[in-house]
Design a protein around this motif. Sequence first.
Motif, short mmCIF file in Angstrom:
data_model
loop_
_atom_site.label_atom_id
_atom_site.label_comp_id
_atom_site.label_asym_id
_atom_site.label_seq_id
_atom_site.Cartn_x
_atom_site.Cartn_y
_atom_site.Cartn_z
N ILE A 230 1.08 -1.25 0.03
CA ILE A 230 0.11 0.06 0.14
C ILE A 230 0.88 1.38 -0.02
O ILE A 230 0.54 2.24 -0.75
CB ILE A 230 -1.10 -0.05 1.00
N LYS A 231 1.77 1.16 0.91
CA LYS A 231 3.01 2.34 0.90
C LYS A 231 3.66 2.53 -0.43
O LYS A 231 3.84 3.61 -0.86
CB LYS A 231 3.80 2.17 2.06
N GLY A 232 3.81 1.54 -1.16
CA GLY A 232 4.47 1.47 -2.46
C GLY A 232 3.57 2.20 -3.50
O GLY A 232 3.93 2.86 -4.48
N VAL A 233 2.14 1.90 -3.26
CA VAL A 233 1.46 2.55 -4.24
C VAL A 233 1.27 4.22 -3.91
O VAL A 233 1.12 4.96 -4.88
CB VAL A 233 -0.12 1.98 -4.08
N ALA A 234 1.41 4.50 -2.51
CA ALA A 234 1.05 6.11 -2.28
C ALA A 234 2.58 6.58 -2.52
O ALA A 234 2.48 7.88 -3.02
CB ALA A 234 1.03 6.07 -0.86
N GLY A 235 3.68 5.91 -2.62
CA GLY A 235 4.89 6.57 -3.13
C GLY A 235 5.35 7.46 -2.34
O GLY A 235 5.50 7.40 -1.21
N ASP A 236 5.72 8.70 -2.91
CA ASP A 236 6.12 9.76 -2.11
C ASP A 236 5.21 10.61 -1.15
O ASP A 236 5.40 11.32 -0.12
CB ASP A 236 6.67 11.11 -3.00
N ASN A 237 3.86 9.78 -1.26
CA ASN A 237 2.83 10.49 -0.36
C ASN A 237 2.54 9.36 0.81
O ASN A 237 1.66 9.72 1.44
CB ASN A 237 1.50 10.51 -1.28
N GLN A 238 3.49 8.44 0.98
CA GLN A 238 3.03 7.56 1.96
C GLN A 238 2.97 7.91 3.46
O GLN A 238 2.42 7.39 4.34
CB GLN A 238 4.01 6.18 2.13
N ASN A 239 3.65 9.21 3.65
CA ASN A 239 3.82 9.81 4.77
C ASN A 239 2.21 10.26 5.28
O ASN A 239 2.13 10.56 6.54
CB ASN A 239 4.56 10.91 4.87
N ARG A 240 1.47 10.25 4.27
CA ARG A 240 -0.11 10.69 4.46
C ARG A 240 -0.76 9.40 4.83
O ARG A 240 -2.20 9.66 4.58
CB ARG A 240 -0.59 11.59 3.67
N ILE A 241 -0.41 8.30 4.97
CA ILE A 241 -1.06 7.23 5.20
C ILE A 241 -0.79 6.54 6.64
O ILE A 241 0.33 6.44 6.71
CB ILE A 241 -0.76 6.16 3.92
N HIS A 242 -1.74 6.24 7.11
CA HIS A 242 -1.57 5.84 8.54
C HIS A 242 -2.48 4.55 8.70
O HIS A 242 -3.56 4.16 8.28
CB HIS A 242 -2.28 6.72 9.57
N PHE A 243 -1.79 3.64 9.56
CA PHE A 243 -2.37 2.45 9.81
C PHE A 243 -2.45 2.14 11.46
O PHE A 243 -1.83 2.40 12.34
CB PHE A 243 -1.38 1.14 9.35
#
Length: 373
Positions: A230-243
């Motif tokens: 999932i973080k890979g899909v978000a790429g540079d935006n993965q810092n705005r994904i939280h689990f």
Amino acid sequence: MPLKVAHLTTVHHPLDPRIYYKQCQSLHEAGYDVTLIAPEANQHIKENQLKTISLTKHHNKFKRMISGSAETYKQAKALNADYYHFHDPELLPVAWLLKNKRNTVIYDIHEDYETAMLQKEYLPKPLRKIASKTFKLVEKFFSRKMEKVIAEKYYKDKYPTGQEILNYPIISKRILNKEDLGNTKTNKLLYTGNVTLERGALQHAELPVIDDQVELHYIGYCKKSFADQIKGVAGDNQNRIHFKGIDEYVPKDEIEEAYLYDGWLAGVAIFPPTDHYLKKELTKFFEYMAAGLPIICSNFKKWEQFITEHQCGITVNPDDANEIKEAIETLRHEPERAKQMAENGRLAVLNGLHWGVEENKLIKWYEEIKPHK
């Protein structure tokens, strides 16, 4: 003496909301002598909350189906219950063996298993149709003398004799007392429940890419390897994904804490189209509505009808980034509309889409199917 009820599962967590919080608790409060037989039940449920029998937890699926089923049968047989209510199709042979003239056996159908077989990634594609058809035959054989209860309206097509006890939410007073509905001063989106491919995890991962202000919070069980994907899909935006829930089950009360937070723009359910979900009304819809969250979800015909009927959200093409961005911006820039959606959703839940209605149906039905001794 109160009638004995045994709820059996080898697959679900002991604190599964439908099993523990809804059915077991409701039956216990109605005066039944309820015992939950589930993997590691004693580790999660205190003695004074409900009677439990712990099963060994097997991480290997086939070992669980064989050893877990054998252990379940032994424990359930010794209990000599009046009702055996089981929640996993792999327990069909166990329930068949438990059935006699002096008890009632209930098959609780949580999913459209026949259709779900066609989406099982661990099965090679050529085997999926065979597995689906085989399951249908096996299920029909073993469940002939059992009562059936269905968690979803459309399952009635396949189980016409099934009793509808729908998976509507328990309305928490804490959630109902929440006053800030339809908060448009935030960019936080919420997803609750198991995080899987079929449930739109990769579609949701693109949300911070589609909108550079959005933060996405997954709250539910997610494998570590899949979280990395999932973080890979978000790429540079993965810092705005939280689990919350990587490699661990998230209990109902922790999910409720998330619903109590007033900083959500919307609850999301942007799923890819699969036969399993096209007709299904998601439990999370009702939970989002109870919590006063507008919904952004896929525009499947059934879902669109639901959202239109209750005027509680916006449907989007799951493959159209522009539609998704427009939906987010609509909620963000039209606060009155967003608040009205939130209020509409909550009102619909209060007017009948809640567990209190289903609880009354469950208790009445248990009385109707009471075993004759």
